[in-house]
Design a protein around this motif. Structure first.
Motif, PDB file in Angstrom:
ATOM      1  N   TYR A 195      30.365  39.782  44.235  1.00 23.20           N
ATOM      2  CA  TYR A 195      30.001  40.287  42.911  1.00 23.20           C
ATOM      3  C   TYR A 195      29.978  41.818  42.849  1.00 23.20           C
ATOM      4  O   TYR A 195      29.610  42.384  41.834  1.00 23.20           O
ATOM      5  CB  TYR A 195      28.663  39.691  42.444  1.00 23.20           C
ATOM      6  CG  TYR A 195      27.497  39.910  43.391  1.00 23.20           C
ATOM      7  CD1 TYR A 195      26.606  40.958  43.198  1.00 23.20           C
ATOM      8  CD2 TYR A 195      27.292  39.061  44.472  1.00 23.20           C
ATOM      9  CE1 TYR A 195      25.543  41.155  44.061  1.00 23.20           C
ATOM     10  CE2 TYR A 195      26.229  39.245  45.337  1.00 23.20           C
ATOM     11  CZ  TYR A 195      25.359  40.297  45.127  1.00 23.20           C
ATOM     12  OH  TYR A 195      24.312  40.494  45.994  1.00 23.20           O
ATOM     13  N   SER A 211      29.645  45.058  38.362  1.00 17.90           N
ATOM     14  CA  SER A 211      29.914  43.644  38.582  1.00 17.90           C
ATOM     15  C   SER A 211      30.430  43.001  37.306  1.00 17.90           C
ATOM     16  O   SER A 211      29.969  43.331  36.214  1.00 17.90           O
ATOM     17  CB  SER A 211      28.642  42.913  39.038  1.00 17.90           C
ATOM     18  OG  SER A 211      28.929  41.545  39.257  1.00 17.90           O
ATOM     19  N   ALA A 268      23.772  40.520  37.969  1.00 18.20           N
ATOM     20  CA  ALA A 268      24.274  40.300  39.330  1.00 18.20           C
ATOM     21  C   ALA A 268      23.360  40.846  40.419  1.00 18.20           C
ATOM     22  O   ALA A 268      23.368  40.336  41.535  1.00 18.20           O
ATOM     23  CB  ALA A 268      25.656  40.928  39.477  1.00 18.20           C
ATOM     24  N   THR A 322      29.846  40.054  36.723  1.00 19.48           N
ATOM     25  CA  THR A 322      28.864  38.985  36.551  1.00 19.48           C
ATOM     26  C   THR A 322      27.611  39.573  35.915  1.00 19.48           C
ATOM     27  O   THR A 322      27.125  40.616  36.360  1.00 19.48           O
ATOM     28  CB  THR A 322      28.494  38.374  37.923  1.00 19.48           C
ATOM     29  OG1 THR A 322      29.686  37.917  38.553  1.00 19.48           O
ATOM     30  CG2 THR A 322      27.507  37.234  37.777  1.00 19.48           C
TER      31      THR A 322
END
Length: 151
Positions: free
Chosen positions: A38, A126, A131, A128
């Motif tokens: 990530y 990231s 993260a 995500t």
């Protein structure tokens, strides 16, 4: 690969006798970006000696146009002023965010101190959301302590 298992590899890069400081920092960026799923973009921004700007010294991940960032602008610029870690769970919720990629969803920036002075930072993006954890913060603080020994 866990953050703890990366520590010896970071130490090995930082202590490598045949690499310049910038190549060591690039090696750390490459290691983190390729080893932690990530960590989609990893870079070191360093403070200019006389101007209130940060300059990109090394990075791993997609290229960025943001090679110079004024203090106070974006997450990195805010950390240059505050001297505090900044974890952003959702970059789109930040008014003062500089978008490097449309894919980035969260960011962590950790100041790098040398002799008590904030001289730069490590910046991780990231793709995500949410993260980064306290474990990431502690690990990146440790990484910065290692990098500070070569600056």
């Amino acid at each position: 690969m866990t953050l703890e298992t990366l520590k010896p590899k970071v130490t090995e890069i930082v202590n490598h006798p045949d690499l310049t400081t910038r190549l060591k920092m690039q090696g750390v960026c490459d290691l983190l970006q390729s080893s932690i799923g990530y960590y989609d973009w990893v870079g070191f921004y360093m403070a200019h000696a006389t101007e209130p700007t940060l300059h990109l010294w090394s990075q791993a991940g997609e290229p960025t146009d943001h090679t110079v960032i004024p203090f106070g602008k974006g997450i990195c610029g805010q950390v240059a002023v505050s001297n505090q870690n900044f974890v952003v769970d959702d970059v789109h919720a930040q008014d003062n965010y500089i978008a490097c990629s449309i894919h980035v969803k969260s960011e962590v920036v950790i100041p790098l101190f040398k002799d008590g002075k904030n001289i730069g930072q490590i910046d991780i993006d990231s793709n995500t959301a949410k993260a980064f954890s306290q474990e990431d913060e502690k690990f990146l603080e440790w990484v910065n302590e290692q990098v500070a020994t070569i600056l």
